[in-house]
Design a protein around this motif. Sequence first.
Motif, PDB file in Angstrom:
ATOM      1  N   GLU A 125      62.194  37.747  41.798  1.00  0.00           N
ATOM      2  CA  GLU A 125      62.997  38.084  41.288  1.00  0.00           C
ATOM      3  C   GLU A 125      64.747  37.335  42.161  1.00  0.00           C
ATOM      4  OE1 GLU A 125      64.728  41.157  39.722  1.00  0.00           O
ATOM      5  OE2 GLU A 125      62.751  40.695  38.639  1.00  0.00           O
ATOM      6  N   HIS A 126      64.307  36.878  43.358  1.00  0.00           N
ATOM      7  CA  HIS A 126      64.918  35.946  43.980  1.00  0.00           C
ATOM      8  C   HIS A 126      65.399  34.888  43.298  1.00  0.00           C
ATOM      9  CE1 HIS A 126      67.080  32.699  46.983  1.00  0.00           C
ATOM     10  NE2 HIS A 126      67.994  34.084  47.089  1.00  0.00           N
TER      11      HIS A 126
ATOM     12  N   GLY B 269      64.507  36.135  37.844  1.00  0.00           N
ATOM     13  CA  GLY B 269      64.858  38.107  37.988  1.00  0.00           C
ATOM     14  C   GLY B 269      64.654  38.585  36.968  1.00  0.00           C
ATOM     15  N   HIS B 270      64.257  39.877  36.311  1.00  0.00           N
ATOM     16  CA  HIS B 270      64.085  40.783  35.404  1.00  0.00           C
ATOM     17  C   HIS B 270      65.449  40.516  34.245  1.00  0.00           C
ATOM     18  CE1 HIS B 270      65.220  44.299  37.244  1.00  0.00           C
ATOM     19  NE2 HIS B 270      66.457  44.600  36.326  1.00  0.00           N
TER      20      HIS B 270
END
Length: 411
Positions: free
Chosen positions: A76-77, A80-81
């Motif tokens: 995510e960092h 990220g989606h």
Amino acid sequence: MTPAGPGTLAGKRILLIVGGGIAAYKSLDLIRRLRERGARVRAVMTEGARQFVTPLAVGALTGDKVFCDLFDREDEHDVGHIRLAREADAIVVAPATADLMAKMAAGLAGDLATAVLLASDRPLLIAPAMNPAMWSHPATRRNAAQLGADGVRFVGPNAGEMAETGEAGVGRMAEPLEIAAALEDLLGGRETTPGALAGRHVLITSGPTHEPIDPVRYIANRSSGKQGHAIAAEMARAGARVTLVSGPVTLPDPAGVTVVHVETAREMLAAVDAALPADVAVMAAAVADWRAADAQGDKIKKDGSGTVPPLKLAENPDILATIGRHGTLRPRLVVGFAAETRDVVDNARAKLDRKGADLIVANDVSAEHGVMGGEDNTVRLVARDGVTDWPKLPKAEVARRLVEEIARRLG
Ligand code: CTP
């Protein structure tokens, strides 16, 4: 298959979402095919997908990190989606399982794959793969229709034998080359001229008809409706208002098209009549020439004596000829199909005259060509002003070329 070769997806960023089905193994080849065409491929795998192929194998082929977990802090960092969803020119879901389709249709976002899909506004192509019973289940029909209405593009599923059970039916994932070709279409490489048919009403018939003998038995044929439905979808993309009168098929309703579902030839004719006036009629249905003359209200029983009940046939109305010879309501352009096993052009010419059509799309349906129910079509366009041969093409490409031809003839 179309000559979809190197470079046709050059510079395109494709996000491949691999769902959890046995067909996931074909996604490995799909990655290769997409990269061969110049695409940069990133992959997201569902938990189910990881039961069938490993992220290591997928990552080795994409040459990139494989994304699996919505709640992975590092992922995510890094990306990220939301970025995964946005940093793609198109998203391909292959295989799209029944479960994944249901989640997409409902807008669920409980894992990385579905969260990316919900966050995305990118063109989306899905390649469903599931057991035939799951594909034909009303819930999946509903979900497919919803996704179609949401603008999702489909490739397949195809008819054939299932890997797990050996069962035959519709549910096999499209082949990687077909998926690559569908993606090229989606990305505009071979789109129909936008607006080429804006303001026109196009009336299309598709699929087989079912002619009842009694409440449980009927006369049918091998038409899948793929060609007629592909034409309807392409007409809509070219800006036409499209009415599709469809016999019984297992395909989703094409996006942006008004679909009237019918069973018999007589119902098809009534629906076609009700949809007039139209600028163009494309009669692609494989209408049963005959119906049972005395369809029974009760199931016909064996009487034990070994005598076979007689089956008397009556001729069905010819929908193409009715439209082609319609007085005031005849569409400006009437296009018929001719399914032939021999003397293709001569027979098509005869049909042109007999049925009052302007154009006949003639194809050879001898068993060895696998047209009925298959993915490809080799057609000859027979008009009064000449015959044009097209090479063997996917049905979607036949549809695209036909729409261009019709737009040209309308002027
Ligand atoms: N067609 C139709 N209504 C029918 C039969 C056929 O509208 N009752 C249309 C089909 O949709 C197709 C065309 O006519 O566009 C040709 O169909 P085909 O089955 O090839 O031709 P037939 O007229 O049935 O001739 P034959 O069986 O002798 O080849």
